[in-house]
Enzyme design. Structure first.
Site, PDB file in Angstrom:
ATOM      1  N   ASN A  27     -10.540  -3.661  -8.785  1.00 15.46           N
ATOM      2  CA  ASN A  27      -9.662  -2.745  -8.054  1.00 15.46           C
ATOM      3  C   ASN A  27      -9.075  -1.784  -9.092  1.00 15.46           C
ATOM      4  O   ASN A  27      -8.085  -2.085  -9.744  1.00 15.46           O
ATOM      5  CB  ASN A  27      -8.569  -3.559  -7.358  1.00 15.46           C
ATOM      6  N   ARG A 101     -12.978  -2.134  -4.913  1.00 19.67           N
ATOM      7  CA  ARG A 101     -12.108  -1.586  -3.884  1.00 19.67           C
ATOM      8  C   ARG A 101     -12.194  -0.068  -4.017  1.00 19.67           C
ATOM      9  O   ARG A 101     -11.812   0.504  -5.039  1.00 19.67           O
ATOM     10  CB  ARG A 101     -10.674  -2.029  -4.094  1.00 19.67           C
ATOM     11  N   HIS A 190      -5.416   0.586   3.357  1.00 18.33           N
ATOM     12  CA  HIS A 190      -5.172  -0.868   3.347  1.00 18.33           C
ATOM     13  C   HIS A 190      -6.140  -1.598   4.279  1.00 18.33           C
ATOM     14  O   HIS A 190      -5.828  -2.675   4.803  1.00 18.33           O
ATOM     15  CB  HIS A 190      -3.735  -1.210   3.820  1.00 18.33           C
ATOM     16  N   ARG A 250       7.356   6.097  -1.376  1.00 20.13           N
ATOM     17  CA  ARG A 250       6.801   7.133  -0.484  1.00 20.13           C
ATOM     18  C   ARG A 250       7.655   7.257   0.770  1.00 20.13           C
ATOM     19  O   ARG A 250       8.136   6.252   1.300  1.00 20.13           O
ATOM     20  CB  ARG A 250       5.356   6.780  -0.097  1.00 20.13           C
ATOM     21  N   GLU A 395      -6.975  -9.443  -0.481  1.00 19.75           N
ATOM     22  CA  GLU A 395      -7.932  -8.330  -0.472  1.00 19.75           C
ATOM     23  C   GLU A 395      -9.138  -8.641  -1.353  1.00 19.75           C
ATOM     24  O   GLU A 395     -10.259  -8.258  -1.043  1.00 19.75           O
ATOM     25  CB  GLU A 395      -7.237  -7.049  -0.931  1.00 19.75           C
TER      26      GLU A 395
END
Ligand code: AMP
Length: 410
Positions: A27, A101, A190, A250, A395
């Site tokens: 990732n 990823r 995601h 964010r 993940e």
């Protein structure tokens, strides 16, 4: 801190016997690389993180199969060197495939894809939509190609899971040409996390028939998705991962006229506004303290008003979003919480559910309080209108699984 790549005798022995046909999951982000080497049966893994890339303080934190921790410096902090060192650390385990990823797969990819020249060039081209992430993904692919040209690689895009969204959910109400000529639409992110936890929820629920889940991935980045029968029907993130929920730094949804207003009134440049919305807003912007919920919760408990407001806003916005996303589901089976906040903050979960007070949701406070630190379980009571689950996301496991499936190794 050590600069050498050493492996203990016991690690070698343990590794060879337990890590059967492992898949390496990479990732690669803009300043970090997370990696995991996962055995075929998913029961054993080696994990690590290269952090502070780009800085002199860059280092790899590696955990061996025995749980032994190693730290390895990366002089100069370059991604390429970090990747070389990670691959050297794992060389002895004979991994059979690499799963990456990928952040943005645009409209091209609705499922994981085996890397070839075209795929690599698409990952690079789509940097217009993910400038921080896609170039780092491409570096990861090239680093493996350079050292192990014969090992098959797969990219699992964050956006792929959401390619099942109908046009009513993925289009913006903007002129058609922006979509047709410039691919301006909602993509969602995601995806691997939403896919993993919704699939897991469907495995462990006793509800019969098709399942409709709202999955709330609440971490430093936050998004929520409506998943019905294994397919994403709507999600909170959009063209970029800035849309939707309030996050660590964010802002999530804001008035799109804010840019022009700030430019006119404060003379800010577009770059300055973009940086502010991505890096200085969210929990950090409101609390003025941190993007880390633990710090904010502690300050809120000590009476810090801005910290209290940051938490209230966060929960209100998640609850409001989940309520609206429920419209996407033909049936509403339940809510699944995941991510660092979703998996650990019982008070945040309780506040979010309280925001959704018209839904007939009932939860057990003790069960809620017990579901922290990686625990999986439900918190709804028998008379709740819907189920409520906490499912730690994985993940890496999902990427390894999709990599094996794509290569026909399962
Ligand atoms: P992630 O990006 O999924 O690693 O999640 C990071 C977020 O999870 C940060 O805001 C952390 O403060 C939050 N988090 C992690 N552990 C806890 C905890 N025990 N209590 C509250 N928030 C937590």
């Amino acid at each position: 801190m050590s600069d050498s790549v050493t492996t203990t005798f016991s690690d070698l022995n343990a590794g060879k016997s337990k890590l059967i046909n492992p898949t390496l999951v990479l990732n690669c982000g803009s300043s970090s690389i997370k990696y995991a080497l996962i055995s075929e049966d998913e029961s054993t893994r080696i994990t690590g993180l290269a952090e502070n890339l780009g800085l002199d303080t860059a280092r790899i934190k590696h955990t061996t199969l025995n749980g032994e921790k190693l730290e390895i410096t990366i002089p100069g902090g370059r991604h390429e060197l970090a990747l070389q060192k990670i691959l050297a650390l794992l060389e002895q385990y004979d991994f059979i495939a690499v799963g990456h990823r990928g952040v943005h797969g645009g409209r091209e990819y609705s499922e994981a894809v085996r890397v070839d020249e075209h795929v690599l060039s698409e990952v690079k081209r789509l940097k217009v939509l993910a400038p921080l992430h896609n170039p780092a993904n491409a570096l990861g692919i090239e680093a493996v190609q350079a050292i192990y040209p014969e090992i098959p690689q797969v990219v699992v895009f964050d956006t792929a899971f959401h390619q099942t969204m109908p046009a009513v959910a993925y289009r913006y109400p903007l002129p058609k040409s922006l979509y047709e000529e410039h691919k301006i639409r909602r993509y969602g992110f995601h995806g691997t996390s939403h896919a993993y936890v919704s699939e897991r929820a469907s495995e462990i629920t006793s509800a019969k028939g098709s399942h409709g889940w709202l999955t709330a991935h609440l971490g430093n980045g936050c998004s929520a998705t409506a998943v019905y029968d294994g397919e994403s029907l709507d999600t909170s993130m959009g063209l970029t991962p800035l849309e939707g929920l309030m996050m660590g730094t964010r802002c999530g949804d804001i008035d799109p006229s804010l840019h022009i207003h700030l430019k006119r009134q404060l003379g800010m440049s577009l770059e300055e506004i973009d940086k502010m919305l991505n890096s200085e807003s969210g929990l950090l912007g409101i609390s003025g303290l941190s993007n880390d919920l633990r710090t904010i919760e502690q300050a809120a408990n000590e009476g810090h008003k801005d910290a209290q407001l940051a938490i209230e806003m966060f929960c209100y916005r998640v609850g409001k979003y989940l309520a609206s996303l429920s419209c996407a589901l033909p049936e509403f089976t339940g809510i699944v919480f995941t991510g660092g906040i979703g998996e650990n903050s019982a008070t945040t979960r309780a506040s979010i559910l309280t925001v959704m007070r018209h839904f007939g949701i009932q939860f057990d406070e003790d069960k809620n309080a017990s579901l922290v630190g990686g625990a999986e379980g439900s918190l709804h009571t028998e008379d709740s209108s819907i189920e409520l689950w906490v499912i730690p996301t994985d993940e890496e496991c999902q990427i390894a699984k999709e990599t094996r499936q794509t290569l026909g190794l399962d």
